[in-house]
Scaffold this motif. Structure first.
Motif, PDB file in Angstrom:
ATOM      1  N   ASP A  92      -1.646 -37.553  10.149  1.00  7.82           N
ATOM      2  CA  ASP A  92      -2.557 -37.889   9.060  1.00  7.82           C
ATOM      3  C   ASP A  92      -4.000 -37.631   9.477  1.00  7.82           C
ATOM      4  O   ASP A  92      -4.329 -37.571  10.672  1.00  7.82           O
ATOM      5  CB  ASP A  92      -2.437 -39.366   8.685  1.00  7.82           C
ATOM      6  CG  ASP A  92      -1.179 -39.673   7.892  1.00  7.82           C
ATOM      7  OD1 ASP A  92      -0.629 -38.747   7.262  1.00  7.82           O
ATOM      8  OD2 ASP A  92      -0.745 -40.842   7.905  1.00  7.82           O
ATOM      9  N   ALA A  93      -4.860 -37.507   8.479  1.00 13.35           N
ATOM     10  CA  ALA A  93      -6.309 -37.526   8.681  1.00 13.35           C
ATOM     11  C   ALA A  93      -6.877 -38.459   7.627  1.00 13.35           C
ATOM     12  O   ALA A  93      -6.566 -38.320   6.439  1.00 13.35           O
ATOM     13  CB  ALA A  93      -6.903 -36.135   8.535  1.00 13.35           C
ATOM     14  N   MET A 144      -6.757 -44.844   0.811  1.00 18.03           N
ATOM     15  CA  MET A 144      -6.582 -46.108   1.527  1.00 18.03           C
ATOM     16  C   MET A 144      -7.854 -46.924   1.339  1.00 18.03           C
ATOM     17  O   MET A 144      -8.964 -46.406   1.493  1.00 18.03           O
ATOM     18  CB  MET A 144      -6.340 -45.847   3.019  1.00 18.03           C
ATOM     19  CG  MET A 144      -6.251 -47.106   3.865  1.00 18.03           C
ATOM     20  SD  MET A 144      -6.173 -46.700   5.639  1.00 18.03           S
ATOM     21  CE  MET A 144      -4.680 -45.712   5.666  1.00 18.03           C
ATOM     22  N   ARG A 145      -7.700 -48.177   0.995  1.00 17.78           N
ATOM     23  CA  ARG A 145      -8.877 -49.030   0.868  1.00 17.78           C
ATOM     24  C   ARG A 145      -9.510 -49.258   2.230  1.00 17.78           C
ATOM     25  O   ARG A 145      -8.820 -49.375   3.239  1.00 17.78           O
ATOM     26  CB  ARG A 145      -8.500 -50.363   0.226  1.00 17.78           C
ATOM     27  CG  ARG A 145      -8.261 -50.293  -1.274  1.00 17.78           C
ATOM     28  CD  ARG A 145      -8.123 -51.687  -1.864  1.00 17.78           C
ATOM     29  NE  ARG A 145      -9.273 -52.529  -1.559  1.00 17.78           N
ATOM     30  CZ  ARG A 145     -10.409 -52.511  -2.269  1.00 17.78           C
ATOM     31  NH1 ARG A 145     -10.544 -51.699  -3.279  1.00 17.78           N
ATOM     32  NH2 ARG A 145     -11.402 -53.316  -1.939  1.00 17.78           N
ATOM     33  N   PHE A 146     -10.835 -49.341   2.224  1.00 16.43           N
ATOM     34  CA  PHE A 146     -11.543 -49.503   3.481  1.00 16.43           C
ATOM     35  C   PHE A 146     -11.151 -50.788   4.192  1.00 16.43           C
ATOM     36  O   PHE A 146     -11.064 -50.822   5.416  1.00 16.43           O
ATOM     37  CB  PHE A 146     -13.058 -49.472   3.252  1.00 16.43           C
ATOM     38  CG  PHE A 146     -13.849 -49.599   4.524  1.00 16.43           C
ATOM     39  CD1 PHE A 146     -13.972 -48.520   5.385  1.00 16.43           C
ATOM     40  CD2 PHE A 146     -14.444 -50.797   4.877  1.00 16.43           C
ATOM     41  CE1 PHE A 146     -14.673 -48.629   6.573  1.00 16.43           C
ATOM     42  CE2 PHE A 146     -15.151 -50.915   6.057  1.00 16.43           C
ATOM     43  CZ  PHE A 146     -15.273 -49.824   6.907  1.00 16.43           C
ATOM     44  N   ASP A 148     -12.616 -46.386  -1.205  1.00 15.07           N
ATOM     45  CA  ASP A 148     -11.331 -45.777  -0.861  1.00 15.07           C
ATOM     46  C   ASP A 148     -11.561 -44.575   0.036  1.00 15.07           C
ATOM     47  O   ASP A 148     -12.457 -43.762  -0.206  1.00 15.07           O
ATOM     48  CB  ASP A 148     -10.581 -45.322  -2.113  1.00 15.07           C
ATOM     49  CG  ASP A 148     -10.030 -46.484  -2.918  1.00 15.07           C
ATOM     50  OD1 ASP A 148      -9.921 -47.584  -2.349  1.00 15.07           O
ATOM     51  OD2 ASP A 148      -9.721 -46.292  -4.101  1.00 15.07           O
ATOM     52  N   LEU A 149     -10.752 -44.464   1.077  1.00 15.75           N
ATOM     53  CA  LEU A 149     -10.796 -43.316   1.966  1.00 15.75           C
ATOM     54  C   LEU A 149      -9.712 -42.336   1.565  1.00 15.75           C
ATOM     55  O   LEU A 149      -8.646 -42.732   1.099  1.00 15.75           O
ATOM     56  CB  LEU A 149     -10.587 -43.745   3.426  1.00 15.75           C
ATOM     57  CG  LEU A 149     -11.700 -44.557   4.071  1.00 15.75           C
ATOM     58  CD1 LEU A 149     -11.605 -46.024   3.695  1.00 15.75           C
ATOM     59  CD2 LEU A 149     -11.634 -44.440   5.580  1.00 15.75           C
ATOM     60  N   ASP A 150      -9.981 -41.063   1.758  1.00 15.42           N
ATOM     61  CA  ASP A 150      -8.997 -40.025   1.449  1.00 15.42           C
ATOM     62  C   ASP A 150      -8.046 -39.850   2.630  1.00 15.42           C
ATOM     63  O   ASP A 150      -8.479 -39.775   3.785  1.00 15.42           O
ATOM     64  CB  ASP A 150      -9.702 -38.697   1.174  1.00 15.42           C
ATOM     65  CG  ASP A 150     -10.524 -38.741  -0.092  1.00 15.42           C
ATOM     66  OD1 ASP A 150      -9.974 -39.133  -1.132  1.00 15.42           O
ATOM     67  OD2 ASP A 150     -11.720 -38.387  -0.044  1.00 15.42           O
ATOM     68  N   VAL A 151      -6.766 -39.775   2.324  1.00 10.25           N
ATOM     69  CA  VAL A 151      -5.736 -39.564   3.354  1.00 10.25           C
ATOM     70  C   VAL A 151      -5.150 -38.170   3.165  1.00 10.25           C
ATOM     71  O   VAL A 151      -4.675 -37.817   2.078  1.00 10.25           O
ATOM     72  CB  VAL A 151      -4.615 -40.617   3.263  1.00 10.25           C
ATOM     73  CG1 VAL A 151      -3.577 -40.372   4.356  1.00 10.25           C
ATOM     74  CG2 VAL A 151      -5.197 -42.022   3.373  1.00 10.25           C
TER      75      VAL A 151
END
Length: 239
Positions: free
Chosen positions: A100-101, A126-128, A220-223
């Motif tokens: 993953d990144a 993904m929530r911070f 939110d972070l991008d996965v």
């Protein structure tokens, strides 16, 4: 980095970080490579210009790839080259089947572009607050961002007026500190920065406030994700 507001703290933080990355080679069989400029067989090693590797995470079993370079080496394709080599090595050595990144898209659009060049697909967000390992680390990072906005060396003050408040908004969204107090500290710090030059107070107020509120909302972070199967399928197109 967290607790890096003095030279002594920077050194201690670096020692701890490097020790952690080095230890995972023994415990997990993977870790982070130091990247050097102009390294060739028989030649003395060049200076370290960045890093790339795999880390374990608290939010899932799949290792996460990370990469970073010193600013003079940005934009030359080195991140893609290094990350590609790391992924190739991990799959060839049966280190893992998936990688993953996790990327702060608004803060690191270049990293998102690298992930796509590698053939990774955007698999979700993904929530911070799920990404942050613990509250103490969050408070340390917040202290650093406030310090950076007041005293840290910067090449572009207006860029700093976006970066530091946005990160601080992310941290407050995870419950690290009070929203009102944090915004006040950011505004006060920005107005004291030695490199503020001719940036008017009204512009500072607007940029810091907008960036901070954006960080609060866009938490939110991008996965991105790549599997061994997908990597092998795309190998021909990368040659």
């Amino acid at each position: 980095m967290a607790k890096a507001t003095t030279p002594e703290q920077c050194l201690e933080c670096a020692r701890q970080r490097i020790a952690w990355h080095n230890s995972t080679w023994d415990t997990l069989g993977y870790g982070v490579w130091a990247l050097r400029d102009g390294l060739s067989e028989g030649a003395p090693p060049g200076p370290v210009i960045g890093w790339c590797g795999l880390i374990s995470t608290s939010h899932g079993p799949t290792p996460e790839i990370l990469y970073g370079f010193s600013r003079p080496f940005w934009g030359g394709g080195l991140a893609t080259e290094a990350a590609s080599a790391m992924i190739e090595w991990a799959f060839d050595e049966n280190i893992c089947d998936e990688i993953d990144a996790v990327i702060f898209g608004p803060l690191n659009p270049g990293s998102s572009a690298v992930a796509l060049k590698l053939g990774m697909t955007h698999s979700g967000t993904m929530r911070f607050d799920e990404f942050l390992p613990d509250q103490q680390l969050g408070r340390d990072v917040l202290d650093y961002e406030i310090w950076r906005l007041q005293d840290g060396v910067c090449l572009d003050f207006r860029s700093l007026l976006f970066q530091a408040p946005f990160k601080s908004g992310l941290l407050v969204s995870a419950g690290v500190a009070d929203e009102t107090d944090t915004l006040a500290a950011l505004l006060a710090g920005a107005k004291q920065h030695p490199d503020r030059a001719d940036v008017a107070e009204a512009e500072i107020n607007a940029m810091v406030g907008d960036s901070f509120r954006r960080g609060l909302k866009e938490c939110d972070l991008d996965v991105y994700h790549v599997s061994r199967t997908n990597w092998a399928a795309g190998r021909v197109s990368r040659i």
